[in-house]
Design a protein around this motif. Structure first.
Motif, short mmCIF file in Angstrom:
data_model
loop_
_atom_site.label_atom_id
_atom_site.label_comp_id
_atom_site.label_asym_id
_atom_site.label_seq_id
_atom_site.Cartn_x
_atom_site.Cartn_y
_atom_site.Cartn_z
N ASN A 124 0.81 -1.21 0.00
CA ASN A 124 0.00 0.00 0.00
C ASN A 124 0.85 1.28 0.00
N ALA A 125 2.15 1.15 0.04
CA ALA A 125 3.03 2.33 0.13
C ALA A 125 2.83 3.32 -1.03
N PRO A 126 2.77 2.88 -2.30
CA PRO A 126 2.60 3.85 -3.38
C PRO A 126 1.30 4.64 -3.27
N SER A 127 0.19 3.97 -2.93
CA SER A 127 -1.09 4.67 -2.86
C SER A 127 -1.25 5.44 -1.54
N ALA A 128 -0.37 5.18 -0.57
CA ALA A 128 -0.45 5.88 0.72
C ALA A 128 0.29 7.22 0.68
N GLY A 129 0.79 7.57 -0.49
CA GLY A 129 1.44 8.87 -0.62
C GLY A 129 2.94 8.82 -0.83
N TYR A 130 3.53 7.64 -0.74
CA TYR A 130 4.97 7.52 -0.94
C TYR A 130 5.37 7.43 -2.41
N GLY A 131 4.42 7.06 -3.27
CA GLY A 131 4.73 6.92 -4.69
C GLY A 131 5.84 5.90 -4.89
N SER A 132 6.87 6.28 -5.64
CA SER A 132 7.98 5.37 -5.89
C SER A 132 9.21 5.71 -5.04
N GLU A 133 9.00 6.53 -3.99
CA GLU A 133 10.12 6.91 -3.11
C GLU A 133 10.69 5.70 -2.37
N LYS A 134 11.95 5.80 -2.05
CA LYS A 134 12.62 4.80 -1.21
C LYS A 134 12.18 5.09 0.23
N ILE A 135 11.40 4.19 0.83
CA ILE A 135 10.78 4.50 2.12
C ILE A 135 11.49 3.81 3.29
N TYR A 136 12.77 3.56 3.16
CA TYR A 136 13.51 2.98 4.27
C TYR A 136 14.92 3.56 4.33
N ALA A 137 15.42 3.67 5.55
CA ALA A 137 16.82 3.99 5.77
C ALA A 137 17.56 2.65 5.84
N GLU A 138 18.80 2.66 5.46
CA GLU A 138 19.54 1.40 5.36
C GLU A 138 20.88 1.50 6.07
#
Length: 196
Positions: free
Chosen positions: A68-82
């Protein structure tokens, strides 16, 4: 109207957390999930941003919370720190890559070693009893000999370097910040009881 906050955390067979669910945490009553992943050596290499879900599962585990990340507003962003770990010392972090596609091109780098001779000054606290009171002073005895202190350097995304020196007791002796032109040193002194 009574408001309450509920959350559930799930663990794997080794007792490690694998998912945190904030139940109905959004204004629309949807769950917010933080997935937790481990690498092949059992280290938490990725730290995800919270992902709002399309509804609520009333505390049940989500099998694919990232869908659900893309539709939750994150789009194609990298949503984690590594965290990237050292090859030799498997628990030592050598690089931290922030969340966000643009920020992922600006990691923070870590380096480890020991001090060089004369690199760190050795200050000591002297304590005397004068007329019923404690009189403390600071004296400079010499510089630390080579390899007496552990040295950890962090280079931030802007190229600024922070170096921390610790003694064998784990006490911080010096924090040195460098903005590319000069060092700014903060020394830490301890009394005979090990107090800062």
């Amino acid at each position: 109207c009574t408001k309450k906050s509920e959350s559930v955390q799930y663990f794997d067979g080794l007792g490690r957390p694998i998912q945190s669910v904030a139940i109905k945490a959004t204004p629309l009553g949807r769950d917010v999930v933080v997935p937790i992943e481990y690498d092949a050596k059992g280290r938490q290499a990725k730290s995800y941003l919270p992902v709002p879900q399309p509804g609520t599962a009333n505390g049940a585990i989500y099998t694919n919370p990232l869908a659900n990340a893309p539709s939750a507003g994150y789009g194609s962003e990298k949503i984690y720190a590594e965290k990237r770990y050292d090859d030799l010392f498997t628990t030592r972090v050598s690089q931290v890559v922030p969340a966000g596609t643009a920020w992922s091109q600006k990691p923070a780098n870590m380096a480890y070693g020991t001090n060089a001779a004369g690199e760190v000054k050795k200050y000591e606290i002297t304590t005397n009893w004068i007329e019923g009171r404690t009189d403390s002073g600071i004296s400079f005895s010499a510089s630390y000999a080579a390899n007496q202190l552990m040295k950890t350097s962090v280079t931030d995304p802007d190229g600024n370097i922070t170096t921390e020196f610790k003694n064998s007791k784990g006490q911080t002796i010096l924090v040195r910040k460098n903005d590319g032109t000069q060092n700014v040193d903060t020394y830490y002194l301890y009394n005979e009881y090990g107090q800062l």
